[in-house]
Design a protein around this motif. Structure first.
Motif, PDB file in Angstrom:
ATOM      1  N   GLU A  17       0.853  -1.173   0.000  1.00 11.81           N
ATOM      2  CA  GLU A  17       0.000   0.000   0.000  1.00 11.81           C
ATOM      3  C   GLU A  17       0.900   1.238   0.000  1.00 11.81           C
ATOM      4  O   GLU A  17       2.002   1.201   0.541  1.00 11.81           O
ATOM      5  CB  GLU A  17      -0.901   0.017   1.236  1.00 11.81           C
ATOM      6  N   PHE A 115     -14.288  -3.886   0.509  1.00 11.31           N
ATOM      7  CA  PHE A 115     -13.587  -4.520   1.620  1.00 11.31           C
ATOM      8  C   PHE A 115     -14.136  -4.152   3.000  1.00 11.31           C
ATOM      9  O   PHE A 115     -13.859  -4.839   3.975  1.00 11.31           O
ATOM     10  CB  PHE A 115     -12.094  -4.160   1.570  1.00 11.31           C
ATOM     11  N   ILE A 117     -13.040  -1.849   4.713  1.00 11.09           N
ATOM     12  CA  ILE A 117     -11.894  -1.323   5.456  1.00 11.09           C
ATOM     13  C   ILE A 117     -10.937  -0.740   4.424  1.00 11.09           C
ATOM     14  O   ILE A 117     -10.897  -1.197   3.286  1.00 11.09           O
ATOM     15  CB  ILE A 117     -11.191  -2.436   6.271  1.00 11.09           C
TER      16      ILE A 117
ATOM     17  N   GLY D  33     -10.471  -7.230   7.030  1.00  7.24           N
ATOM     18  CA  GLY D  33     -11.052  -6.914   8.327  1.00  7.24           C
ATOM     19  C   GLY D  33     -10.792  -7.928   9.417  1.00  7.24           C
ATOM     20  O   GLY D  33     -11.384  -7.844  10.498  1.00  7.24           O
ATOM     21  N   VAL D  71      -1.644  -5.302   5.991  1.00  6.45           N
ATOM     22  CA  VAL D  71      -2.182  -5.181   7.349  1.00  6.45           C
ATOM     23  C   VAL D  71      -2.118  -3.716   7.766  1.00  6.45           C
ATOM     24  O   VAL D  71      -1.116  -3.045   7.542  1.00  6.45           O
ATOM     25  CB  VAL D  71      -1.370  -6.050   8.338  1.00  6.45           C
ATOM     26  N   PHE D  72      -3.193  -3.209   8.335  1.00 10.01           N
ATOM     27  CA  PHE D  72      -3.273  -1.807   8.745  1.00 10.01           C
ATOM     28  C   PHE D  72      -3.955  -1.745  10.101  1.00 10.01           C
ATOM     29  O   PHE D  72      -5.050  -2.273  10.263  1.00 10.01           O
ATOM     30  CB  PHE D  72      -4.071  -1.018   7.696  1.00 10.01           C
ATOM     31  N   LYS D  75      -5.334  -5.070  11.380  1.00  8.28           N
ATOM     32  CA  LYS D  75      -6.357  -5.807  10.646  1.00  8.28           C
ATOM     33  C   LYS D  75      -5.942  -6.017   9.198  1.00  8.28           C
ATOM     34  O   LYS D  75      -5.243  -5.174   8.609  1.00  8.28           O
ATOM     35  CB  LYS D  75      -7.681  -5.044  10.672  1.00  8.28           C
ATOM     36  N   THR D  76      -6.424  -7.097   8.622  1.00  6.00           N
ATOM     37  CA  THR D  76      -6.139  -7.343   7.207  1.00  6.00           C
ATOM     38  C   THR D  76      -6.952  -6.384   6.343  1.00  6.00           C
ATOM     39  O   THR D  76      -8.093  -6.048   6.655  1.00  6.00           O
ATOM     40  CB  THR D  76      -6.522  -8.787   6.821  1.00  6.00           C
TER      41      THR D  76
END
Lengths: 327, 327, 327, 327
Positions: A17, A115, A117, D33, D71-72, D75-76
């Motif tokens: 990302e 998603f 998220i 998530g 991952v952030f 959470k995925t």
């Protein structure tokens, strides 16, 4: 199956990302024993890197590629080649305001729809920064078919059209016509001043492509090139040879000039240069945010090496595929 | 890996040469327990079949689909569905003259460059007849997302442009504008008389597509649609939303009208109708051969159900893919 | 993605339920220009066909393969080869009693758990009849690596063990040891009389396999062979070289005999013969149903050509894959 | 297509040579998530790490996993998860003597036969160290089907057999039978002293697997598990349920105990525990090299978490695949 891989015999799997730890790529299907040139790889990356002119974002990342696997004593091992580029410039605070700010035409909203998220600090996977992984892949693809030369240029930016491409020299904006480039530069600076952005069309010519590449049904060369280009952020259109303008030509007119077919017949390369055009929309970041740096007013100058890379990846993949079936 | 399969969770594998025993398709990934309607399937095939008007080839095949597997007592079993259509009209003698006759823009020459052998009686795999397998696939794809409606029309044939699409009624040439159709009909008859052919642009709108379909990197919805369309014989271009014309719009202009994005942002569907255009060149068969029947002067009328089918296949595939990850 | 395809550069997609219209296979990735021999293909199929001895089901299907595509004037075109075999002997009434009768160890119950629907007239996709498609695939695979010879034999049936394989002559039960075969024949007739069934172990040796096939990580040659064999109905085990018995050998003992490695090191072929064993359980149909014909008391005699076919498919696939990367 | 990826809807792509910069994995297809626990991930890795007892190599790598993407905030994201582990202990000089030393049963020679080049400092891609990437993948797979529990144990090491598994407590060698473990410990120390090595059999039981997973033809659950296990370095055999010993049972005996089927019928899970056994040969490094540390005398203790990981990866993949087709 989440679509982060592209290619079959030569494939790239990209990850990262824009505001995570790193961007990167795993290249699978590289033949063994090929000499690589890390400087040349770095130079390709720098063509895409930000901060190179007034027309590209001032967010400066060193963009130093680190090879984690697949290369030993300067040669490919035949095992997967992994290259990462660290994200060193993650000023998250700049982005806090974006948490609930969905830009039209951007992936912000649809990422949430999909998603539930997202990493609101930036475009996440949808960021143009993801394309550096593709440039790395393109470098290696180019080593597989060394006689292949891909040359992309700015065919149009906003209202400014390059016209016939008579040189391999590109201006800072990617035009081969220096006078048109001057006009476009002024146009883009004006855009930037007003928090405005502009679209454009990339022209691409690939020479040195052997005849016989591409498959007759779904994996036609033109089909895989189309997918490659439409998978780029901001891309809205693709055409080969005479493309949309071909629809105005009668059959006899069309067949008079082999260039109208763009180097492919029946989706298989015929030995001529491949030619295509790729349309990119104006970037979605507008207004105050677009004025204060970090955002390009037009995707074109930096997208040229990405378009070249995607074409090389498609062609190298089909080159290996065809090679598999030859006696 | 010879590219005769398309799709991942919902896939079609097509087979058959135009003058072999049969054309057909294996559909893998059809959910189980879905009621099918063989008459509706046949009706879809007839939309693509030749011999329906003065503007399509007079080669008449009954085009009766035979289901060989995957359906039991009118319902899908979840196992692969195979459907074949026999080639009953193989007048090989008509084609002997084609043995060493390579039509520009056609796959004749490149097939030899690639394989070193070809079925000279017809286009083989490159024949437009291969697309009947796609129409069959599209029928089943449509059952997976029943609220999805795909509508393709002739946006342009030669110089004749349909203009805004204000009805779902299509003329024999696929126009929704009856007056334009009349002009185009005269134009095509004239083409036919002179052994000439014409290109055109297909418009496509798909409604009822859920938000969140398409993947962020390579398998963007627009990318898979682009591949689907460029895999069609004669297709030279593809665009979504405002497409190539978007390149003339500034960012603020572009974002004023959500339709410019064609129902996708960041390559992921946003719940709006998907809109796109697909460019087809004039057919390659010209001169005396084109006059004596068996050859369409323009691909458009018959390619409309194929374009719809390919879009439905892509969307159904992404629908199942997204479904896999939902709780 | 419903798992009806196997292989990458050389792939087979099988279709058909045992009591549907036809069984068949689409072979993708066949090199072009290869001469085929339909009689040899038919002969391979007959090795697997029922009704050849007292030890196989009396259900007799003519098993005539029909080639629908991919072959022209006796040569492969490089396009997908489709072959079907009609199911002519669908005595559905025989099977009505099976509608709610789930045989332990059979797919009856799990098919319902998975799909919620099944063709109760027979095993559907889980039927051993599906393997005729694999035998067809194996025939074509064999043409790709013509020096490759696969030889499968019955290593064990019930308590009867073949011992060292000293000839290429196989008995009606597939033993190379004629005396052991006699004992096993009496054993199986006894089984049949009592509505009983028996398991067995297949031995397989493949000679003529070039060194260097198989990939270092997941697509090791042994891994793809394992998948190929465990994908067969009734298969419960697979081993290469010394296999399970190797676990009793110390490292120095193991390395004294190269045969212990089964022709692969690090999952890559080393030029030696490939050797492996495949375990099949006793068929699930028992009691009265097993007495009245139509059901084999042991899978082995008819599974031998299937095991050979799967091995040839795996090796041909890897042969093409390796070929892709060679200069 | 060089086989460095495994799985379809949930896939891992592994990379790294044992003496290169890093090992790693890209996990694609992780639902969004999901909360992850980096400590639990690290703990899984430590189960496979060397240097934990007298029976494993003393080569100590810190084995600290670094998450680069996907991952952030714990959470995925639904984007590809990349995790790397640096190789910090590359004492290349130790390996110079191996440059032209091809160990029987090892990939040294076949790697040269295949690629014509290798990283002679270690096993390269064929190194057991590659399996740490699989353990990472297994951790994430486990989060997809949280009720699934995979338990692997040492069923046999050399001549020492565990017998029925009556506890979930494992000894340092992975036995559940403490007395057998004592004997095996003495046996392995003796092996090590003499530069000798030993093989073994891993038992695996997976509970909490929903019914209906696995596909009817090639992607049977047992087939994908077989491939997963045979893709492990040193693996020579695989069996499910009663496995090879089932071949001695008559049909009626077999069906009396559902455990004989190993939790699958027709290749599809039936809701019972999955049970299987996996055979590993004695390691190939022998003699003086095997005495001086760095080399395990037996693969088993450290391979247990790898076997569990591969099973979880296969099951999670099939779980998502089945989920795709459910209404």
């Amino acid at each position: 199956m989440r679509g982060n891989s592209f290619g079959k015999m030569f494939s790239i799997t990209t990850f990262g990302e824009s505001h995570g730890a790193a961007m990167g790529v795993v290249i699978d299907g590289m033949p063994a024993g090929i000499v690589i040139d890390e400087k040349a790889l770095h130079a390709e990356l720098l063509r895409r890197a930000p901060g190179q002119s007034a027309f590209t974002t001032s967010r400066v990342e060193p963009e130093v590629p680190e090879i984690l696997s697949g290369v030993f004593e300067g040669k490919t091992l035949g095992s997967p080649i992994t290259v990462i580029v660290r994200n060193t410039n993650q000023k998250s605070s700049d982005y806090d305001q974006l948490k609930d700010d969905y830009r039209p035409g951007h992936a912000d909203k649809t990422t949430m729809q999909k998603f539930g998220i997202r990493d609101h600090r930036g475009g996440g996977r949808a960021s143009g920064r993801e394309t550096l992984s593709r440039v790395i892949g393109g470098y290696f693809a180019g080593l597989i078919v060394p006689q292949m030369k891909a040359f992309a240029w700015s065919e149009r930016i906003g209202p400014h059209v390059n016209g016939p491409c008579q040189t391999l020299e590109r201006s800072v904006l990617g035009f081969t016509n220096a006078e048109v480039s001057k006009l476009a530069e002024a146009f883009l600076l004006e855009c930037k001043t007003h928090g405005e952005s502009a679209g454009g069309i990339v022209g691409l010519r690939v020479s040195g492509v052997p005849a016989g590449l591409g498959e007759p049904a779904f994996d036609k060369m033109k089909a895989d090139l189309a997918k490659a280009m439409l998978s780029l952020p901001g891309c809205l259109g693709f055409e080969v040879g005479a493309g949309f303008s071909a629809t105005e030509l009668k059959g006899s007119e069309l067949s008079q000039n082999p260039k109208n077919f763009g180097g492919m017949e029946g989706g298989i390369t015929n030995g001529d240069d491949l030619t295509m055009k790729v349309a990119f929309k104006a970037p979605s970041t507008l207004g105050e945010k677009a004025k204060v740096g970090r955002h390009d007013p037009c995707l074109l100058p930096r997208v040229l090496p990405v378009v070249e890379a995607m074409a090389k990846i498609v062609i190298a993949d089909h080159y290996l595929r065809q090679n598999a079936y030859l006696p």
